[in-house]
Scaffold this motif. Structure first.
Motif, PDB file in Angstrom:
ATOM      1  N   GLU A   1       0.733  -1.330   0.134  1.00  0.00           N
ATOM      2  CA  GLU A   1      -0.113  -0.082  -0.217  1.00  0.00           C
ATOM      3  C   GLU A   1       0.992   1.037  -0.033  1.00  0.00           C
ATOM      4  O   GLU A   1       1.892   1.519   0.824  1.00  0.00           O
ATOM      5  CB  GLU A   1      -1.107  -0.141   1.307  1.00  0.00           C
ATOM      6  CG  GLU A   1      -2.250   0.977   1.192  1.00  0.00           C
ATOM      7  CD  GLU A   1      -1.784   2.526   1.416  1.00  0.00           C
ATOM      8  OE1 GLU A   1      -2.336   3.129   0.637  1.00  0.00           O
ATOM      9  OE2 GLU A   1      -1.275   2.596   2.518  1.00  0.00           O
ATOM     10  N   PRO A   2       0.598   2.012  -0.731  1.00  0.00           N
ATOM     11  CA  PRO A   2       1.735   3.271  -1.258  1.00  0.00           C
ATOM     12  C   PRO A   2       1.988   4.231   0.151  1.00  0.00           C
ATOM     13  O   PRO A   2       3.146   4.315   0.447  1.00  0.00           O
ATOM     14  CB  PRO A   2       1.084   3.826  -2.378  1.00  0.00           C
ATOM     15  CG  PRO A   2       0.528   2.938  -3.257  1.00  0.00           C
ATOM     16  CD  PRO A   2      -0.247   2.149  -2.115  1.00  0.00           C
ATOM     17  N   LYS A   3       0.908   4.595   0.623  1.00  0.00           N
ATOM     18  CA  LYS A   3       1.109   5.587   1.720  1.00  0.00           C
ATOM     19  C   LYS A   3       1.463   4.855   2.938  1.00  0.00           C
ATOM     20  O   LYS A   3       2.574   5.604   3.617  1.00  0.00           O
ATOM     21  CB  LYS A   3      -0.455   6.221   2.215  1.00  0.00           C
ATOM     22  CG  LYS A   3      -0.300   7.118   3.300  1.00  0.00           C
ATOM     23  CD  LYS A   3      -1.739   7.620   3.639  1.00  0.00           C
ATOM     24  CE  LYS A   3      -1.583   8.940   4.485  1.00  0.00           C
ATOM     25  NZ  LYS A   3      -0.655   8.721   5.647  1.00  0.00           N
ATOM     26  N   LEU A   4       1.239   3.453   3.156  1.00  0.00           N
ATOM     27  CA  LEU A   4       1.662   2.830   4.558  1.00  0.00           C
ATOM     28  C   LEU A   4       3.092   2.803   4.142  1.00  0.00           C
ATOM     29  O   LEU A   4       3.968   2.675   5.163  1.00  0.00           O
ATOM     30  CB  LEU A   4       1.058   1.507   4.807  1.00  0.00           C
ATOM     31  CG  LEU A   4       1.469   0.724   5.728  1.00  0.00           C
ATOM     32  CD1 LEU A   4       1.387   1.445   7.350  1.00  0.00           C
ATOM     33  CD2 LEU A   4       0.715  -0.474   5.792  1.00  0.00           C
ATOM     34  N   ARG A   5       3.345   2.543   2.968  1.00  0.00           N
ATOM     35  CA  ARG A   5       4.987   2.086   2.764  1.00  0.00           C
ATOM     36  C   ARG A   5       5.895   3.435   2.893  1.00  0.00           C
ATOM     37  O   ARG A   5       6.897   3.411   3.476  1.00  0.00           O
ATOM     38  CB  ARG A   5       5.112   1.626   1.137  1.00  0.00           C
ATOM     39  CG  ARG A   5       6.569   1.150   0.795  1.00  0.00           C
ATOM     40  CD  ARG A   5       6.576   0.714  -0.631  1.00  0.00           C
ATOM     41  NE  ARG A   5       6.142   1.829  -1.662  1.00  0.00           N
ATOM     42  CZ  ARG A   5       4.931   1.358  -2.407  1.00  0.00           C
ATOM     43  NH1 ARG A   5       4.282   0.326  -2.247  1.00  0.00           N
ATOM     44  NH2 ARG A   5       4.589   2.381  -3.469  1.00  0.00           N
ATOM     45  N   SER A   6       5.243   4.599   2.412  1.00  0.00           N
ATOM     46  CA  SER A   6       5.788   5.744   2.351  1.00  0.00           C
ATOM     47  C   SER A   6       6.106   6.279   3.956  1.00  0.00           C
ATOM     48  O   SER A   6       7.083   6.576   4.627  1.00  0.00           O
ATOM     49  CB  SER A   6       5.212   6.672   1.721  1.00  0.00           C
ATOM     50  OG  SER A   6       5.686   8.081   1.838  1.00  0.00           O
ATOM     51  N   ASP A   7       5.052   6.051   4.635  1.00  0.00           N
ATOM     52  CA  ASP A   7       5.087   6.462   6.102  1.00  0.00           C
ATOM     53  C   ASP A   7       6.012   5.581   7.006  1.00  0.00           C
ATOM     54  O   ASP A   7       7.007   6.189   7.803  1.00  0.00           O
ATOM     55  CB  ASP A   7       3.569   6.183   6.857  1.00  0.00           C
ATOM     56  CG  ASP A   7       2.710   7.157   6.295  1.00  0.00           C
ATOM     57  OD1 ASP A   7       3.134   8.164   5.688  1.00  0.00           O
ATOM     58  OD2 ASP A   7       1.670   7.023   6.511  1.00  0.00           O
TER      59      ASP A   7
ATOM     60  N   GLY B   1      21.573   2.692  -2.549  1.00  0.00           N
ATOM     61  CA  GLY B   1      21.579   1.280  -3.245  1.00  0.00           C
ATOM     62  C   GLY B   1      20.146   0.752  -3.372  1.00  0.00           C
ATOM     63  O   GLY B   1      20.375  -0.285  -3.897  1.00  0.00           O
ATOM     64  N   SER B   2      19.301   1.250  -3.081  1.00  0.00           N
ATOM     65  CA  SER B   2      17.980   0.423  -3.070  1.00  0.00           C
ATOM     66  C   SER B   2      17.316   0.639  -4.331  1.00  0.00           C
ATOM     67  O   SER B   2      17.694   1.346  -5.287  1.00  0.00           O
ATOM     68  CB  SER B   2      17.012   0.931  -1.823  1.00  0.00           C
ATOM     69  OG  SER B   2      16.384   2.362  -2.545  1.00  0.00           O
ATOM     70  N   ALA B   3      16.443  -0.088  -4.531  1.00  0.00           N
ATOM     71  CA  ALA B   3      15.584   0.137  -6.036  1.00  0.00           C
ATOM     72  C   ALA B   3      14.472   0.776  -5.935  1.00  0.00           C
ATOM     73  O   ALA B   3      13.483   0.907  -6.729  1.00  0.00           O
ATOM     74  CB  ALA B   3      15.164  -1.491  -6.358  1.00  0.00           C
ATOM     75  N   LEU B   4      14.386   1.769  -4.757  1.00  0.00           N
ATOM     76  CA  LEU B   4      13.289   2.870  -4.749  1.00  0.00           C
ATOM     77  C   LEU B   4      13.371   3.545  -6.003  1.00  0.00           C
ATOM     78  O   LEU B   4      14.187   4.077  -6.514  1.00  0.00           O
ATOM     79  CB  LEU B   4      13.435   3.426  -3.514  1.00  0.00           C
ATOM     80  CG  LEU B   4      13.103   2.888  -2.191  1.00  0.00           C
ATOM     81  CD1 LEU B   4      13.519   3.446  -0.851  1.00  0.00           C
ATOM     82  CD2 LEU B   4      11.674   2.396  -2.144  1.00  0.00           C
ATOM     83  N   PRO B   5      12.003   4.119  -6.292  1.00  0.00           N
ATOM     84  CA  PRO B   5      11.933   5.257  -7.267  1.00  0.00           C
ATOM     85  C   PRO B   5      13.162   6.600  -7.107  1.00  0.00           C
ATOM     86  O   PRO B   5      12.948   6.680  -5.555  1.00  0.00           O
ATOM     87  CB  PRO B   5      10.469   5.658  -7.583  1.00  0.00           C
ATOM     88  CG  PRO B   5       9.936   4.397  -6.891  1.00  0.00           C
ATOM     89  CD  PRO B   5      10.620   3.677  -5.769  1.00  0.00           C
ATOM     90  N   THR B   6      13.367   7.213  -7.762  1.00  0.00           N
ATOM     91  CA  THR B   6      14.392   8.407  -7.634  1.00  0.00           C
ATOM     92  C   THR B   6      13.630   9.301  -6.761  1.00  0.00           C
ATOM     93  O   THR B   6      14.080   9.877  -5.712  1.00  0.00           O
ATOM     94  CB  THR B   6      14.636   9.072  -9.215  1.00  0.00           C
ATOM     95  OG1 THR B   6      15.350   8.192  -9.764  1.00  0.00           O
ATOM     96  CG2 THR B   6      15.318  10.356  -8.780  1.00  0.00           C
ATOM     97  N   ILE B   7      12.062   9.649  -6.770  1.00  0.00           N
ATOM     98  CA  ILE B   7      11.673  10.458  -6.053  1.00  0.00           C
ATOM     99  C   ILE B   7      11.437  10.403  -4.708  1.00  0.00           C
ATOM    100  O   ILE B   7      11.441  11.131  -3.765  1.00  0.00           O
ATOM    101  CB  ILE B   7       9.903  10.899  -6.691  1.00  0.00           C
ATOM    102  CG1 ILE B   7       9.365  12.115  -5.968  1.00  0.00           C
ATOM    103  CG2 ILE B   7       9.241   9.727  -6.414  1.00  0.00           C
ATOM    104  CD1 ILE B   7       7.993  12.688  -6.670  1.00  0.00           C
ATOM    105  N   ASP B   8      11.194   8.917  -4.406  1.00  0.00           N
ATOM    106  CA  ASP B   8      11.305   8.333  -2.702  1.00  0.00           C
ATOM    107  C   ASP B   8      12.793   8.560  -2.163  1.00  0.00           C
ATOM    108  O   ASP B   8      13.065   8.789  -1.288  1.00  0.00           O
ATOM    109  CB  ASP B   8      10.736   6.845  -3.007  1.00  0.00           C
ATOM    110  CG  ASP B   8       9.419   6.745  -3.160  1.00  0.00           C
ATOM    111  OD1 ASP B   8       8.691   7.723  -2.979  1.00  0.00           O
ATOM    112  OD2 ASP B   8       9.050   5.798  -3.588  1.00  0.00           O
TER     113      ASP B   8
END
Length: 313
Positions: free
Chosen positions: A267-273, A296-303
């Motif tokens: 879930e995007p918001k829970l993941r972000s929080d 080094g993570s595979a997270l999107p650049t914005i994150d």
């Protein structure tokens, strides 16, 4: 005079006079137990069994129960009768159960059955014997009520008692009750979870994850990795992260592991929080390690940019 005056309520008298009123009932209780209790129900919203017994020490539970049964139905009668039955069960269980099975009033009957259920916490074997003598339509609800109370007060004892339940349906309900309780053995909890139907299990993921992660974070991670993506799994990961980030007293933090699992949340918001929370905790302990993990993570650049900015605040 007090008992004969319908305009007076015991609750209206000063507290100091209550015991005095009961203390003066001795002769009346001996001469006309039923009549005295009947009059008492008219002036009192509840009865003190201790004061009644102090006024007339020779009163027996059997006599009290029979006298109360003869009164008009009321909440006072029902509540007092259930307390008498509870005391009676501790004193002479077979007599108490025989009396309960003879009670016709449905509300009184149920209250008395629940009074018997309190004795599961005292003696498992005795309670099993007592409950077996109850009518089938009430036996299961009484056992489950007693089990739920025991599960919240002494979950380990409830687990022991669970093993003695033979009825499959009742055992499933008791298992659900135990998993909802304060049961702290995550490994055993996971074993119990496997005994439930598949569609029942997700409801308990969060509680199991929280308890199990405290005992064995590695095994908890392995279990969570077997679950399909879902809101229930996300909430279970959230609970494990509370342990991995050191929020639970006595837990050992694993912020690298927490960062990995926060990324798994669907879930995007829970993941972000949760990512924010993990990085916020990590920067005070090892900011460089947190930076390396983010970069080094595979997270999107914005994150990544958002988390690095949080790290630099």
């Amino acid at each position: 005079k007090l008992l004969g005056n319908a305009n007076i309520k015991l609750v209206d008298l000063p507290d100091a006079q209550h015991s005095a009123v009961y203390g003066g009932l001795g002769p009346s209780l001996k001469n006309d137990l039923a009549g005295t209790l009947k009059a008492l129900t008219k002036i009192a919203d509840w009865m003190s069994l201790d004061w009644l017994r102090n006024a007339a020490p020779e009163l027996k539970n059997a006599d009290l129960a029979e006298a109360l049964r003869g009164l008009e139905p009321s909440k006072t009668r029902k509540d007092t009768l259930s307390r008498v039955v509870s005391d009676w069960t501790a004193e002479n269980p077979s007599e108490a159960v025989a009396f309960v099975n003879s009670v016709d009033d449905p509300a009184d009957h149920r209250a008395c059955c629940l009074a018997i259920s309190r004795h599961l916490e005292i003696d498992h074997e005795q309670f099993t014997t007592l409950s077996a003598e109850l009518p089938e339509d009430l036996r299961k609800s009484v056992v489950l009520t007693a089990f739920s109370r025991l599960a919240n007060a002494r979950p380990e004892a409830a687990y022991d008692y669970l093993q003695s339940i033979d009825d499959p349906e009742l055992k499933l309900d008791a298992t659900r009750s135990l998993l909802r309780s304060a049961f702290e053995n995550g490994e055993v909890g996971l074993d119990l979870l496997q005994t439930l139907p598949d569609n029942d299990q997700p409801e308990y993921y969060s509680r199991i994850a929280y308890q199990y992660a405290f005992q064995d974070p590695k095994a908890t991670s392995e279990w969570l990795a077997t679950l399909p993506a879902s809101n229930h799994r996300d909430r279970a990961i959230e609970q494990m992260l509370r342990v991995l980030t050191g929020q639970r007293y006595g837990s050992t933090s694993d912020l690298e592991g927490a960062f990995h699992w926060a990324q798994v949340i669907d879930e995007p918001k829970l993941r972000s929080d949760q990512l924010d929370h993990v990085v916020g905790s990590w920067k005070w302990r090892d900011a460089q390690a947190a930076r390396s993990a983010i970069e080094g993570s595979a997270l999107p650049t914005i994150d990544k940019e958002r988390l690095l900015e949080r790290l630099d605040r």
